[in-house]
Design a protein around this motif. Sequence first.
Motif, PDB file in Angstrom:
ATOM      1  N   LEU A   1      35.286 -38.827   1.031  1.00  0.00           N
ATOM      2  CA  LEU A   1      34.408 -39.933   0.634  1.00  0.00           C
ATOM      3  C   LEU A   1      33.333 -40.178   1.686  1.00  0.00           C
ATOM      4  CD1 LEU A   1      37.002 -42.451  -0.852  1.00  0.00           C
ATOM      5  CD2 LEU A   1      35.220 -41.239  -2.113  1.00  0.00           C
ATOM      6  N   LEU A   2      33.707 -40.121   2.976  1.00  0.00           N
ATOM      7  CA  LEU A   2      32.728 -40.318   4.052  1.00  0.00           C
ATOM      8  C   LEU A   2      31.691 -39.202   4.061  1.00  0.00           C
ATOM      9  CD1 LEU A   2      35.054 -41.533   6.956  1.00  0.00           C
ATOM     10  CD2 LEU A   2      33.413 -42.899   5.649  1.00  0.00           C
ATOM     11  N   VAL A   3      32.153 -37.969   3.839  1.00  0.00           N
ATOM     12  CA  VAL A   3      31.221 -36.833   3.777  1.00  0.00           C
ATOM     13  C   VAL A   3      30.269 -36.996   2.599  1.00  0.00           C
ATOM     14  CG1 VAL A   3      31.042 -34.337   3.362  1.00  0.00           C
ATOM     15  CG2 VAL A   3      32.731 -35.212   4.980  1.00  0.00           C
ATOM     16  N   SER A   4      30.786 -37.453   1.455  1.00  0.00           N
ATOM     17  CA  SER A   4      29.945 -37.668   0.267  1.00  0.00           C
ATOM     18  C   SER A   4      28.896 -38.747   0.529  1.00  0.00           C
ATOM     19  CB  SER A   4      30.806 -38.069  -0.934  1.00  0.00           C
ATOM     20  OG  SER A   4      31.664 -37.014  -1.295  1.00  0.00           O
ATOM     21  N   ILE A   5      29.304 -39.825   1.193  1.00  0.00           N
ATOM     22  CA  ILE A   5      28.359 -40.898   1.521  1.00  0.00           C
ATOM     23  C   ILE A   5      27.258 -40.367   2.431  1.00  0.00           C
ATOM     24  CG2 ILE A   5      28.099 -43.079   2.792  1.00  0.00           C
ATOM     25  CD1 ILE A   5      30.950 -43.787   1.727  1.00  0.00           C
ATOM     26  N   TYR A   6      27.655 -39.582   3.453  1.00  0.00           N
ATOM     27  CA  TYR A   6      26.663 -38.986   4.355  1.00  0.00           C
ATOM     28  C   TYR A   6      25.696 -38.089   3.588  1.00  0.00           C
ATOM     29  CZ  TYR A   6      24.638 -35.655   7.610  1.00  0.00           C
ATOM     30  OH  TYR A   6      23.749 -34.853   8.285  1.00  0.00           O
ATOM     31  N   ALA A   7      26.240 -37.249   2.695  1.00  0.00           N
ATOM     32  CA  ALA A   7      25.410 -36.304   1.944  1.00  0.00           C
ATOM     33  C   ALA A   7      24.408 -37.040   1.046  1.00  0.00           C
ATOM     34  CB  ALA A   7      26.292 -35.382   1.105  1.00  0.00           C
TER      35      ALA A   7
END
Length: 199
Positions: free
Chosen positions: A23-29
Motif C-alpha cells: 500500500l505504501l509503495v502504491s501511494i508513492y507510485a
Amino acid sequence: LLFRLLVRSQTQRGSAPYTLRSLLVSIYAFLYFFLGCVVLQLLMAVMQLCPMQRKRRKAIFHHGIYHFTRLFLRTVPGVRMVREGVTKGAFDRPAVIVANHQSFIDILMLLSTTPRLVMVTNSWVWHSPFFGRIVRYADCYHVANGYEQLSDELRPRIEEGYSVVIFPEGTRSRKGNEMLPFHAGSFRCAIKAKCTVGP
C-alpha cells in the motif's frame, strides 16, 4: 470488511493480497505519477511560449517523458528493472514495436527505452482529464480513428525518426498469459512506412 477488501478481492482475481508495504509503495507510485503529470503539463505550457520550431519543442517534451519514466522505474521500492536485447543504436532507425499489454508498467517500460517514441492509444487514455493533454501533445495516435489510417497519420512522426508502439490486441490482456485476437493494422503500418517490426 477489511479482509474482503485487502485479501479476498485480490486473491479472487489471482493477485497477491495487499500488505502495508504494498500500500505504501502504491501511494508513492501514484504521488510520483501525479507530480510527474503536473510537471509535464507545466513543461507543455513553457514549450508553447518558447520561440522555437515545433520539431524542437516536441523533442524536448519527449525527452522529459523519457527521463520521468526512467527515474520512476528506478525509484519504486521493490521494483528491479532488467533490460534484455536492447543494444546501443537499436532505435537509430524508426521501427514499429509490437507489444503485449498486461499492466500499466508495460507503457512506462517502453517510454523509458528511448525518447523517440509515440504510441497508439485507446479512447479513455486520449480523453483522460488527467493525462490526456500530455498524450495528445506527445503526438500519440488515437485508435478510434481506425487502424486503416495508422500509417498515413503516423508517417510524419516516422519520418522524424520516431518509433511507433502498437498493442495489437487493442487493449490490456486481463487473463494472465491468454492473448486477445490481433488487429492487423500494426503490420500494415510497418509495411507502408517501410519500417522494421520489433517485439
